[in-house]
Design a protein around this motif. Structure first.
Motif, mmCIF file in Angstrom:
data_model
loop_
_atom_site.group_PDB
_atom_site.id
_atom_site.type_symbol
_atom_site.label_atom_id
_atom_site.label_comp_id
_atom_site.label_asym_id
_atom_site.label_seq_id
_atom_site.Cartn_x
_atom_site.Cartn_y
_atom_site.Cartn_z
ATOM 1 N N THR A 153 0.818 -1.216 0.000
ATOM 2 C CA THR A 153 0.000 0.000 0.000
ATOM 3 C C THR A 153 0.849 1.262 0.000
ATOM 4 O O THR A 153 0.370 2.331 -0.374
ATOM 5 C CB THR A 153 -0.939 0.032 1.219
ATOM 6 N N VAL A 154 2.121 1.164 0.414
ATOM 7 C CA VAL A 154 2.991 2.342 0.435
ATOM 8 C C VAL A 154 4.258 2.158 -0.386
ATOM 9 O O VAL A 154 4.930 3.139 -0.717
ATOM 10 C CB VAL A 154 3.390 2.731 1.884
ATOM 11 N N ALA A 155 4.596 0.918 -0.731
ATOM 12 C CA ALA A 155 5.841 0.672 -1.452
ATOM 13 C C ALA A 155 5.750 1.184 -2.886
ATOM 14 O O ALA A 155 4.738 1.015 -3.564
ATOM 15 C CB ALA A 155 6.161 -0.822 -1.457
ATOM 16 N N THR A 156 6.814 1.826 -3.344
ATOM 17 C CA THR A 156 6.930 2.256 -4.736
ATOM 18 C C THR A 156 7.988 1.395 -5.413
ATOM 19 O O THR A 156 8.661 0.590 -4.769
ATOM 20 C CB THR A 156 7.338 3.737 -4.814
ATOM 21 N N GLU A 157 8.125 1.565 -6.709
ATOM 22 C CA GLU A 157 9.099 0.753 -7.443
ATOM 23 C C GLU A 157 10.502 0.937 -6.883
ATOM 24 O O GLU A 157 11.320 0.023 -6.910
ATOM 25 C CB GLU A 157 9.073 1.110 -8.931
ATOM 26 N N GLU A 158 10.799 2.133 -6.339
ATOM 27 C CA GLU A 158 12.148 2.407 -5.844
ATOM 28 C C GLU A 158 12.430 1.707 -4.516
ATOM 29 O O GLU A 158 13.587 1.500 -4.153
ATOM 30 C CB GLU A 158 12.346 3.915 -5.672
ATOM 31 N N ILE A 159 11.381 1.389 -3.732
ATOM 32 C CA ILE A 159 11.616 0.798 -2.410
ATOM 33 C C ILE A 159 10.966 -0.577 -2.274
ATOM 34 O O ILE A 159 10.745 -1.055 -1.175
ATOM 35 C CB ILE A 159 11.098 1.734 -1.288
ATOM 36 N N ARG A 160 10.690 -1.217 -3.395
ATOM 37 C CA ARG A 160 10.083 -2.545 -3.339
ATOM 38 C C ARG A 160 11.167 -3.626 -3.336
ATOM 39 O O ARG A 160 12.263 -3.452 -3.840
ATOM 40 C CB ARG A 160 9.157 -2.784 -4.537
ATOM 41 N N TYR A 161 10.805 -4.785 -2.764
ATOM 42 C CA TYR A 161 11.685 -5.952 -2.852
ATOM 43 C C TYR A 161 11.678 -6.504 -4.271
ATOM 44 O O TYR A 161 12.653 -7.087 -4.723
ATOM 45 C CB TYR A 161 11.219 -7.039 -1.885
ATOM 46 N N GLY A 162 10.559 -6.364 -4.949
ATOM 47 C CA GLY A 162 10.449 -6.880 -6.305
ATOM 48 C C GLY A 162 9.672 -8.169 -6.382
ATOM 49 O O GLY A 162 8.901 -8.381 -7.306
ATOM 50 N N ASP A 163 9.852 -9.059 -5.423
ATOM 51 C CA ASP A 163 9.088 -10.299 -5.359
ATOM 52 C C ASP A 163 9.202 -10.850 -3.944
ATOM 53 O O ASP A 163 10.093 -10.470 -3.186
ATOM 54 C CB ASP A 163 9.600 -11.319 -6.384
ATOM 55 N N ASN A 164 8.287 -11.738 -3.610
ATOM 56 C CA ASN A 164 8.248 -12.235 -2.242
ATOM 57 C C ASN A 164 9.278 -13.322 -1.953
ATOM 58 O O ASN A 164 9.465 -13.693 -0.799
ATOM 59 C CB ASN A 164 6.839 -12.716 -1.885
ATOM 60 N N ASP A 165 9.955 -13.852 -2.974
ATOM 61 C CA ASP A 165 11.081 -14.744 -2.706
ATOM 62 C C ASP A 165 12.200 -13.953 -2.035
ATOM 63 O O ASP A 165 12.777 -14.387 -1.029
ATOM 64 C CB ASP A 165 11.589 -15.380 -4.005
ATOM 65 N N ARG A 166 12.519 -12.791 -2.577
ATOM 66 C CA ARG A 166 13.550 -11.943 -1.965
ATOM 67 C C ARG A 166 13.092 -11.429 -0.600
ATOM 68 O O ARG A 166 13.898 -11.344 0.333
ATOM 69 C CB ARG A 166 13.894 -10.780 -2.889
ATOM 70 N N LEU A 167 11.822 -11.076 -0.493
ATOM 71 C CA LEU A 167 11.297 -10.660 0.805
ATOM 72 C C LEU A 167 11.469 -11.775 1.827
ATOM 73 O O LEU A 167 11.879 -11.529 2.969
ATOM 74 C CB LEU A 167 9.819 -10.288 0.683
ATOM 75 N N ALA A 168 11.183 -13.005 1.427
ATOM 76 C CA ALA A 168 11.323 -14.143 2.341
ATOM 77 C C ALA A 168 12.774 -14.327 2.772
ATOM 78 O O ALA A 168 13.066 -14.622 3.930
ATOM 79 C CB ALA A 168 10.802 -15.420 1.681
ATOM 80 N N ALA A 169 13.705 -14.144 1.827
ATOM 81 C CA ALA A 169 15.122 -14.259 2.171
ATOM 82 C C ALA A 169 15.543 -13.173 3.144
ATOM 83 O O ALA A 169 16.295 -13.428 4.094
ATOM 84 C CB ALA A 169 15.971 -14.191 0.899
ATOM 85 N N ARG A 170 15.061 -11.946 2.936
ATOM 86 C CA ARG A 170 15.375 -10.867 3.876
ATOM 87 C C ARG A 170 14.730 -11.120 5.235
ATOM 88 O O ARG A 170 15.323 -10.805 6.274
ATOM 89 C CB ARG A 170 14.894 -9.532 3.306
ATOM 90 N N ALA A 171 13.529 -11.692 5.241
ATOM 91 C CA ALA A 171 12.891 -12.034 6.509
ATOM 92 C C ALA A 171 13.686 -13.107 7.241
ATOM 93 O O ALA A 171 13.846 -13.062 8.465
ATOM 94 C CB ALA A 171 11.457 -12.505 6.272
ATOM 95 N N ALA A 172 14.209 -14.079 6.501
ATOM 96 C CA ALA A 172 15.032 -15.120 7.112
ATOM 97 C C ALA A 172 16.315 -14.529 7.678
ATOM 98 O O ALA A 172 16.772 -14.894 8.763
ATOM 99 C CB ALA A 172 15.356 -16.200 6.076
ATOM 100 N N GLN A 173 16.899 -13.591 6.948
ATOM 101 C CA GLN A 173 18.096 -12.907 7.412
ATOM 102 C C GLN A 173 17.792 -12.091 8.667
ATOM 103 O O GLN A 173 18.533 -12.132 9.656
ATOM 104 C CB GLN A 173 18.613 -12.008 6.291
ATOM 105 N N LEU A 174 16.690 -11.364 8.633
ATOM 106 C CA LEU A 174 16.262 -10.553 9.761
ATOM 107 C C LEU A 174 16.043 -11.396 11.006
ATOM 108 O O LEU A 174 16.472 -11.047 12.115
ATOM 109 C CB LEU A 174 14.965 -9.824 9.387
ATOM 110 N N ALA A 175 15.376 -12.536 10.833
ATOM 111 C CA ALA A 175 15.015 -13.397 11.964
ATOM 112 C C ALA A 175 16.128 -14.359 12.362
ATOM 113 O O ALA A 175 15.976 -15.102 13.331
ATOM 114 C CB ALA A 175 13.756 -14.201 11.622
ATOM 115 N N ARG A 176 17.232 -14.355 11.609
ATOM 116 C CA ARG A 176 18.328 -15.312 11.840
ATOM 117 C C ARG A 176 17.792 -16.737 11.842
ATOM 118 O O ARG A 176 18.038 -17.539 12.740
ATOM 119 C CB ARG A 176 19.056 -14.978 13.138
ATOM 120 N N ALA A 177 17.047 -17.048 10.778
ATOM 121 C CA ALA A 177 16.441 -18.371 10.632
ATOM 122 C C ALA A 177 17.482 -19.395 10.192
ATOM 123 O O ALA A 177 18.485 -19.057 9.554
ATOM 124 C CB ALA A 177 15.303 -18.310 9.622
#
Length: 385
Positions: A153-177
């Protein structure tokens, strides 16, 4: 039977899932959304929720990265794909529908779902990254299942992950999964696209992601009409996760109980990581961040750090430099000796106000309740002695 010791089993997706303590599971729109009306595949989601509940019952922590909000919103609004504004409007409508579906699926198992909406800034700016990580840790500590999605709802092309595979990887990195599971419409990586090449070989284990392996990725799942990812984005996500010490499993989510199927040995691809998440995180702190300031410690604090404890404000005698919360700072002993580096839990101005104080005095000194430590031991790397 022979008395010779059994050879160690080669790692695979089933053994990786069995050994993981913190797991991120990514579900794409093509799996979650069904039919022309773009509704939730409720029976499939109920089966996946049962798999998640089984992992939780074993003491494992599960974070879900779920696509589907935009597709659900478009279905509810009765609109096809449009511009960025239409996509953001669809996401705003679809997020509540998506969370309702997850709540409905998890409640029968006594599990609570919590929504976390991220933009790329939340995982790339250290202060916001620390805040998001603290929220995730708190939710997992309460036994909650975080459901992560991009804040479309707020993300623009400049601040988007691009796809949820990359988002999932960043979430895993964030959570130290320990493990990232990418549920797909195929059962892993093949040497070529199996839809077009009958001689394509399935790869059960991938131990490096060089150019030869990356060239094996095929195109996006255009047939479903709702997804944005493909094998190329999954391998890109695996590279991100791997750098954070997190292994990745690419598995089919087409059948019911996809996590149970992986645990029972269904075909999947494991992409290994060379080190664990904590080791990779500490390597990042030690080698990738330039210190923005220095904390000088007394002898008692230096001894406490050497024994594996966090740094308390009471052990700080001086604060040098201008740094923000989440910035890397040097740790110096009373004699000036370098002790290590760590991520500051407070900005320099606040750190100077609470130095030498007890943790229970922090709120009165600053006017807000912050962490009890100046640097948590998990966010610290000490010099070898």
């Amino acid at each position: 039977m022979s008395d010779a010791p059994a050879l160690p089993q080669r790692p695979g997706a089933a053994s990786a899932l069995a050994g993981a303590r913190r797991i991120v599971v990514k579900i794409g729109s093509a799996l979650l959304i069904q039919g022309q009306a773009r509704g939730v595949a409720r029976d499939w989601l109920a089966a996946l929720a049962a798999d998640i509940a089984a992992l939780r019952a074993e003491g494992r922590q599960v974070i879900v990265v779920s696509s589907g909000a935009v597709a659900l919103g478009r279905g509810r609004l009765g609109v096809a794909a449009g511009g960025l504004e239409d996509k953001q409007a669809a996401a705003a409508v679809g997020q509540s529908l998506l969370m309702h579906a997850w709540e409905e699926a998890l409640v029968p198992h006594g599990l609570v779902a919590a929504q976390i909406l991220l933009t790329r800034d939340d995982t790339e700016r250290r202060r916001r990254w620390l805040n998001a990580r603290a929220t995730v840790d708190a939710l997992l500590g309460h036994g909650v299942v975080p459901v992560v999605n991009e804040n479309d709802t707020v993300a623009t092309e400049e601040i988007r992950y691009g796809d949820n595979d990359r988002l999932a990887a960043r979430a895993a990195q964030l959570a130290r999964a320990d493990l990232l599971v990418l549920l797909s419409d195929v059962d892993g990586l093949y040497s070529a696209d199996p839809r077009h090449d009958p001689a394509a070989r399935h790869l059960p284990v991938v131990e490096s992601l060089g150019p030869e392996v990356l060239a094996m990725a095929g195109g996006a799942n255009a047939g479903a009409g709702v997804g944005t990812g493909g094998m190329a984005t999954k391998l890109a996500a695996a590279q991100i996760a791997r750098s954070a010490g997190c292994a990745t499993v690419i598995a089919s989510g087409l059948a019911p109980h996809p996590l149970k199927a992986v645990a029972e040995g269904a075909a999947a691809t494991l992409i290994t990581a060379p080190s664990g998440p904590m080791q990779a995180y500490k390597q990042w702190i030690a080698g990738s961040l330039a210190p923005a300031g220095t904390l000088v410690l007394d002898a008692g604090a230096a001894q406490a750090l050497a024994s594996g404890k966090s740094l308390l404000p009471s052990g700080i005698t001086a604060v040098q430099g201008g740094f923000e919360k989440g910035d890397c700072v040097r740790l110096s002993g009373p004699d000036g000796a370098a002790l290590g580096v760590g991520l500051a839990a407070y900005p320099a101005e606040d750190m100077a106000r609470i130095r030498g104080r007890r943790s229970d005095e922090i709120e009165a000194m600053l006017g807000y309740r912050g962490p009890a430590v100046a640097i948590h031991r998990d966010d610290m790397v000490l010099e070898a002695r």
